[in-house]
Structure formats: structure tokens, C-alpha cells
Design an enzyme around this catalytic site. Structure first.
Site, mmCIF file in Angstrom:
data_model
loop_
_atom_site.group_PDB
_atom_site.id
_atom_site.type_symbol
_atom_site.label_atom_id
_atom_site.label_comp_id
_atom_site.label_asym_id
_atom_site.label_seq_id
_atom_site.Cartn_x
_atom_site.Cartn_y
_atom_site.Cartn_z
ATOM 1 N N HIS A 272 -8.278 -6.558 6.662
ATOM 2 C CA HIS A 272 -8.255 -5.517 7.643
ATOM 3 C C HIS A 272 -8.506 -6.350 9.205
ATOM 4 O O HIS A 272 -9.711 -6.779 9.394
ATOM 5 C CB HIS A 272 -9.057 -4.245 7.640
ATOM 6 C CG HIS A 272 -8.257 -3.182 7.958
ATOM 7 N ND1 HIS A 272 -7.971 -2.845 9.265
ATOM 8 C CD2 HIS A 272 -7.589 -2.206 7.059
ATOM 9 C CE1 HIS A 272 -7.468 -1.599 9.235
ATOM 10 N NE2 HIS A 272 -7.133 -1.283 8.034
ATOM 11 N N HIS B 55 0.864 -1.086 -0.053
ATOM 12 C CA HIS B 55 -0.074 -0.159 -0.181
ATOM 13 C C HIS B 55 1.093 1.456 0.005
ATOM 14 O O HIS B 55 1.338 1.898 0.989
ATOM 15 C CB HIS B 55 -0.762 0.132 1.292
ATOM 16 C CG HIS B 55 -2.091 0.950 1.211
ATOM 17 N ND1 HIS B 55 -3.356 0.544 1.828
ATOM 18 C CD2 HIS B 55 -1.946 2.258 0.701
ATOM 19 C CE1 HIS B 55 -4.017 1.746 1.595
ATOM 20 N NE2 HIS B 55 -3.327 2.718 0.908
ATOM 21 N N GLU C 17 -2.410 -1.838 -3.253
ATOM 22 C CA GLU C 17 -3.580 -0.902 -3.029
ATOM 23 C C GLU C 17 -3.405 0.558 -2.864
ATOM 24 O O GLU C 17 -2.188 0.949 -2.417
ATOM 25 C CB GLU C 17 -3.892 -1.351 -1.562
ATOM 26 C CG GLU C 17 -3.935 -2.676 -0.869
ATOM 27 C CD GLU C 17 -4.053 -2.863 0.481
ATOM 28 O OE1 GLU C 17 -4.498 -4.033 0.736
ATOM 29 O OE2 GLU C 17 -3.828 -1.952 1.240
HETATM 30 N N1 PXP Z 1 -6.664 -4.303 3.035
HETATM 31 C C1 PXP Z 1 -6.814 -2.882 2.868
HETATM 32 C C2 PXP Z 1 -7.434 -2.399 1.740
HETATM 33 C C3 PXP Z 1 -5.915 -2.227 3.915
HETATM 34 O O1 PXP Z 1 -5.606 -0.825 3.664
HETATM 35 C C4 PXP Z 1 -5.114 -2.961 4.725
HETATM 36 C C5 PXP Z 1 -4.108 -2.077 5.547
HETATM 37 O O2 PXP Z 1 -3.159 -1.593 4.751
HETATM 38 C C6 PXP Z 1 -5.227 -4.469 4.834
HETATM 39 C C7 PXP Z 1 -6.158 -4.930 3.727
HETATM 40 C C8 PXP Z 1 -4.589 -5.137 5.573
HETATM 41 O O3 PXP Z 1 -5.022 -4.850 7.179
HETATM 42 P P1 PXP Z 1 -4.102 -5.287 8.376
HETATM 43 O O4 PXP Z 1 -2.801 -4.766 8.290
HETATM 44 O O5 PXP Z 1 -5.127 -4.922 9.744
HETATM 45 O O6 PXP Z 1 -4.072 -6.912 8.317
#
Ligand code: PXP
Length: 238
Positions: free
Chosen positions: A190, A43, A70
């Protein structure tokens, strides 16, 4: 089986804390793949506080599984993704200074904008996933915009799971079923972790991919990354 994409942003954050190349992000990505990850997610935020643009180019040339980028589709992000051509781009509506993503798109309000951007990426041969809250209407409008997949924002699932696991699953049922009914691929991410992951994919076995960063990297401090990936893959098998 649901694929595990490891989000390696936290490893870049640790590296950036000292300015050198420790830990080595590229080696870490290679090792995740060798230990069983089915994909790598990054990301790259505009302030480059974790993964940097140059990391994204370097990773593209070495990743042999699936590369998922992302971000919020502002012009510099669009240019980067079109240049790098990952297998998948995930569109996330977060602000420049946001600590972490904490909501999905309002796909109805942004239908025109999303439609244009999705077309652009799809024409370049990149699969497009749209990050949405667990709301069937948001899933429906993601499909109208031409998305290949939606990624359900699982922050609220993780919060509720610790209090009431049955209710946590129920909160996601309509959205997950809507995606399946519309023929959309389904991703989730997430705050997924070793406690709550299995229940999610057992309830919705058509989830194509989960992307996990924070908890997985924290687990690796205790278990090592090899064992951690094994345990997440075990949690994904149903
Ligand atoms: N999906 C998206 C769109 C995210 O922005 C993030 C965090 O960057 C994640 C998944 C992964 O989340 P986590 O770090 O809480 O596992």
C-alpha cells in the site's frame, strides 16, 4: 531478493471506463511477467468495479509466476479463490464500498473466524497472507490463526516517510521483527513507490514480497511498464 507482485487493478479500472477491452488486462499481466514481475496481484471487489470474476479465471490460466488474490473473505470470494486456486490469497478486511484498503485486520478480535477461513484455504494448498497494521500483537494473532504470512499495511509508512524516513521505519520495526521471530513470511503493500520502497526493504530484508499497484501504474504512464518494472526491481535489490 524481495519479490515484486504487480497489482493490476488500475489497468482493469481503465479498461472498464469504456466497456471494451482496451487496455487488454491479460496481455498486460503477461507483459509484466515478461518484464520481470515475480507475481500478479488482483483485488476482485464484489461490485466488480475493477477486476471482474471472469478476469480472475482468465488470469489464472496464463500467469506463470505467482498469482495473488486479495479480498475480504465473504462467501462469494471464498468460493472464487477455492475454485481458481492461486498460489496465495491475501485476506483484507475492507468494506464493499471502500475506496481502497486502509487498515489491517484486528486479528485478536477475529481469531476464530480467521482460523476457520485460513484452514479452508490451506487445505486447498493455497498460501494465506493476512493484511495487518504494523502492530506486533496483530502479527502474533495472525500466527495463532494459522496464517503463513502477514502483509503489513504500509499506508502509514508512506505518509511518514515523506516527513521523517527514520521514524517511518521505526514504526514498522517491532511488527516486522515479530513476524520473523514467529517464522511467518512477510509481505508489504500500500502506497509503496519508487521514493520509499528501497528504504523499507533495506531495513527489513526478510520481506518476501511487496504488492504495488497505484504508484507503479502511474509511473508507467511516464516510463512505460517495461522500464517501470526494471526500476522497481532495482529499488528492491539491496
Ligand atoms: N495490498 C493490499 C492488501 C491492497 O488492498 C492494495 C490495494 O489494492 C495494495 C497492496 C496495493 O496498494 P497500492 O495500489 O497503493 O500500491
Amino acid at each position: 531478493m524481495t519479490r515484486l507482485s504487480v497489482n493490476i487493478n488500475k489497468v482493469a479500472t481503465l479498461r472498464n471506463a469504456r466497456g471494451g477491452n482496451l487496455p487488454d488486462l491479460e496481455q498486460f499481466a503477461r507483459d509484466c511477467e515478461a518484464y520481470g514481475a515475480s507475481g500478479i496481484t488482483v483485488h476482485p471487489r464484489p461490485d466488480e468495479r475493477h477486476v471482474r470474476r471472469q478476469d480472475v479465471y482468465a488470469l489464472k490460466s496464463l500467469i506463470t509466476t505467482e498469482f495473488n488474490i486479495e479480498g475480504n473473505p465473504e462467501q462469494p470470494f471464498i468460493d472464487l479463490v477455492l475454485d481458481v486456486r492461486p498460489e496465495q490469497v491475501t485476506l483484507v478486511p475492507d468494506a464493499v464500498d471502500q475506496l481502497t484498503s486502509n487498515h489491517g485486520w484486528d486479528t485478536r478480535a477475529h481469531l476464530a473466524k480467521l482460523t476457520t477461513i485460513i484452514q479452508l484455504f490451506k487445505r486447498a494448498g493455497i498460501r494465506v497472507s493476512v493484511f495487518v497494521d504494523a502492530d506486533p500483537v496483530m502479527v502474533e494473532y495472525a500466527a495463532k490463526a494459522g496464517a503463513d504470512r502477514v502483509e503489513l499495511y504500509t499506508g502509514p509508512y508512506a505518509d511518514m516517510y515523506d516527513k521523517n524516513p527514520v521514524q517511518a521505519i521505526d514504526m514498522y520495526r517491532l511488527a516486522a521483527e515479530k513476524a520473523r521471530e514467529l517464522g511467518l513470511g512477510l509481505n508489504a503493500g500500500h502506497d509503496l513507490n519508487l521514493r520509499n520502497l528501497h528504504a523499507f526493504v533495506a531495513a527489513f530484508p526478510w520481506v518476501d514480497e511487496v504488492s504495488i499497484g497505484h504508484a507503479l501504474i502511474a509511473d508507467a504512464l511516464y516510463l512505460g511498464i517495461n522500464e517501470t518494472i526494471k526500476q522497481y526491481n532495482n529499488a528492491l535489490s539491496i
